[in-house]
Design a protein around this motif. Sequence first.
Motif, PDB file in Angstrom:
ATOM      1  N   PRO A  87      13.988   3.802   0.170  1.00 38.77           N
ATOM      2  CA  PRO A  87      13.521   2.569  -0.458  1.00 38.77           C
ATOM      3  C   PRO A  87      11.994   2.553  -0.461  1.00 38.77           C
ATOM      4  O   PRO A  87      11.358   3.196   0.358  1.00 38.77           O
ATOM      5  CB  PRO A  87      14.088   1.470   0.437  1.00 38.77           C
ATOM      6  N   HIS A  88      11.427   1.831  -1.412  1.00 40.82           N
ATOM      7  CA  HIS A  88       9.984   1.778  -1.552  1.00 40.82           C
ATOM      8  C   HIS A  88       9.433   0.611  -0.742  1.00 40.82           C
ATOM      9  O   HIS A  88       9.628  -0.538  -1.110  1.00 40.82           O
ATOM     10  CB  HIS A  88       9.594   1.616  -3.022  1.00 40.82           C
ATOM     11  N   PRO A  89       8.727   0.878   0.366  1.00 43.01           N
ATOM     12  CA  PRO A  89       8.229  -0.208   1.193  1.00 43.01           C
ATOM     13  C   PRO A  89       7.012  -0.911   0.598  1.00 43.01           C
ATOM     14  O   PRO A  89       6.706  -2.022   0.969  1.00 43.01           O
ATOM     15  CB  PRO A  89       7.864   0.495   2.503  1.00 43.01           C
ATOM     16  N   THR A  90       6.312  -0.256  -0.313  1.00 38.48           N
ATOM     17  CA  THR A  90       5.088  -0.806  -0.858  1.00 38.48           C
ATOM     18  C   THR A  90       5.308  -1.270  -2.288  1.00 38.48           C
ATOM     19  O   THR A  90       5.940  -0.578  -3.085  1.00 38.48           O
ATOM     20  CB  THR A  90       3.982   0.269  -0.849  1.00 38.48           C
ATOM     21  N   LEU A  91       4.764  -2.427  -2.596  1.00 35.73           N
ATOM     22  CA  LEU A  91       4.780  -2.924  -3.966  1.00 35.73           C
ATOM     23  C   LEU A  91       3.429  -2.578  -4.581  1.00 35.73           C
ATOM     24  O   LEU A  91       2.397  -3.096  -4.132  1.00 35.73           O
ATOM     25  CB  LEU A  91       4.995  -4.445  -3.975  1.00 35.73           C
ATOM     26  N   PHE A  92       3.416  -1.682  -5.548  1.00 37.39           N
ATOM     27  CA  PHE A  92       2.172  -1.312  -6.213  1.00 37.39           C
ATOM     28  C   PHE A  92       1.931  -2.300  -7.340  1.00 37.39           C
ATOM     29  O   PHE A  92       2.694  -2.362  -8.302  1.00 37.39           O
ATOM     30  CB  PHE A  92       2.232   0.123  -6.733  1.00 37.39           C
ATOM     31  N   ALA A  93       0.873  -3.089  -7.216  1.00 45.54           N
ATOM     32  CA  ALA A  93       0.592  -4.176  -8.154  1.00 45.54           C
ATOM     33  C   ALA A  93       0.042  -3.690  -9.486  1.00 45.54           C
ATOM     34  O   ALA A  93       0.066  -4.434 -10.463  1.00 45.54           O
ATOM     35  CB  ALA A  93      -0.391  -5.162  -7.515  1.00 45.54           C
ATOM     36  N   SER A  94      -0.443  -2.453  -9.537  1.00 46.03           N
ATOM     37  CA  SER A  94      -1.016  -1.927 -10.781  1.00 46.03           C
ATOM     38  C   SER A  94      -0.765  -0.427 -10.854  1.00 46.03           C
ATOM     39  O   SER A  94      -0.493   0.219  -9.829  1.00 46.03           O
ATOM     40  CB  SER A  94      -2.529  -2.195 -10.818  1.00 46.03           C
ATOM     41  N   PRO A  95      -0.883   0.141 -12.049  1.00 44.15           N
ATOM     42  CA  PRO A  95      -0.778   1.594 -12.161  1.00 44.15           C
ATOM     43  C   PRO A  95      -1.857   2.301 -11.327  1.00 44.15           C
ATOM     44  O   PRO A  95      -1.602   3.353 -10.747  1.00 44.15           O
ATOM     45  CB  PRO A  95      -0.971   1.872 -13.651  1.00 44.15           C
ATOM     46  N   ASP A  96      -3.048   1.698 -11.255  1.00 44.75           N
ATOM     47  CA  ASP A  96      -4.124   2.289 -10.454  1.00 44.75           C
ATOM     48  C   ASP A  96      -3.742   2.348  -8.975  1.00 44.75           C
ATOM     49  O   ASP A  96      -4.063   3.316  -8.285  1.00 44.75           O
ATOM     50  CB  ASP A  96      -5.420   1.498 -10.621  1.00 44.75           C
ATOM     51  N   ASP A  97      -3.059   1.316  -8.473  1.00 48.73           N
ATOM     52  CA  ASP A  97      -2.607   1.310  -7.079  1.00 48.73           C
ATOM     53  C   ASP A  97      -1.598   2.436  -6.837  1.00 48.73           C
ATOM     54  O   ASP A  97      -1.660   3.130  -5.820  1.00 48.73           O
ATOM     55  CB  ASP A  97      -1.969  -0.025  -6.709  1.00 48.73           C
ATOM     56  N   ALA A  98      -0.663   2.597  -7.762  1.00 43.77           N
ATOM     57  CA  ALA A  98       0.338   3.660  -7.632  1.00 43.77           C
ATOM     58  C   ALA A  98      -0.338   5.030  -7.690  1.00 43.77           C
ATOM     59  O   ALA A  98       0.010   5.933  -6.924  1.00 43.77           O
ATOM     60  CB  ALA A  98       1.402   3.539  -8.725  1.00 43.77           C
ATOM     61  N   GLU A  99      -1.323   5.177  -8.578  1.00 46.28           N
ATOM     62  CA  GLU A  99      -2.030   6.455  -8.697  1.00 46.28           C
ATOM     63  C   GLU A  99      -2.828   6.764  -7.431  1.00 46.28           C
ATOM     64  O   GLU A  99      -2.812   7.902  -6.946  1.00 46.28           O
ATOM     65  CB  GLU A  99      -2.945   6.435  -9.916  1.00 46.28           C
ATOM     66  N   ALA A 100      -3.494   5.755  -6.889  1.00 42.88           N
ATOM     67  CA  ALA A 100      -4.247   5.963  -5.648  1.00 42.88           C
ATOM     68  C   ALA A 100      -3.307   6.401  -4.523  1.00 42.88           C
ATOM     69  O   ALA A 100      -3.637   7.305  -3.744  1.00 42.88           O
ATOM     70  CB  ALA A 100      -4.993   4.686  -5.265  1.00 42.88           C
TER      71      ALA A 100
END
Length: 148
Positions: A7-20
Motif C-alpha cells: 500500500p502507498h503510505p504517502t499521498l503525493f499532492a502533485s506530479p512534482d512530489d511523486a517525481e521527487a
Amino acid sequence: MSNTHPPHPTLFASPDDAEAAFYDAIERGDLEAMMATWADDEEVVCIHPSGQRLSGHAAVRESWRQVFESGSRLHVRVSHTVRWTSALMAVHNVLETLYLGDDPTPHGPMLATNVYIRGAKGWRLLAHHASTASEPPSEGNAPPRILH
C-alpha cells in the motif's frame, strides 16, 4: 492476478512530489520507497536505458531490485524539465545526469519521460522511459505547457 505491491503510505499532492520521491528512492537505493511511487495500475511500464520494456509491478520491482543490488549508489541530477499537465495526467520529460558512487564523473546524458496519473491516492508514476541522449538539450527550455 494478485496484488503484490505494498500500500502507498504517502499521498503525493502533485506530479512534482511523486517525481521527487522517485528520484530520492533511486538516490537511497530504497526499493520499497521506489515502488510506493508507482501507480496501482497493473499496466505500469518501465524502460531502462539499456533494457527492454518491463510491464507490471513484478517486472518493474525486479528490475529496480537488480539496479539497487548492483553495488553502486546512483546519484541523479535532473534538469531541463519540460512539463505537460492536465487534471488527471502529467508528462515530464527530463535530462538525467548520472553519477556512480563518489565518482565525480558524469554519465549520460539520459533523456527520460515520466508519466504520472492522479487517482484517489494522489499522483503516481505510470511510466518511466529513459534512453541515452546523443547530446544535452540546449539551455533554452520551452515554458511549461498546461493542458486544460
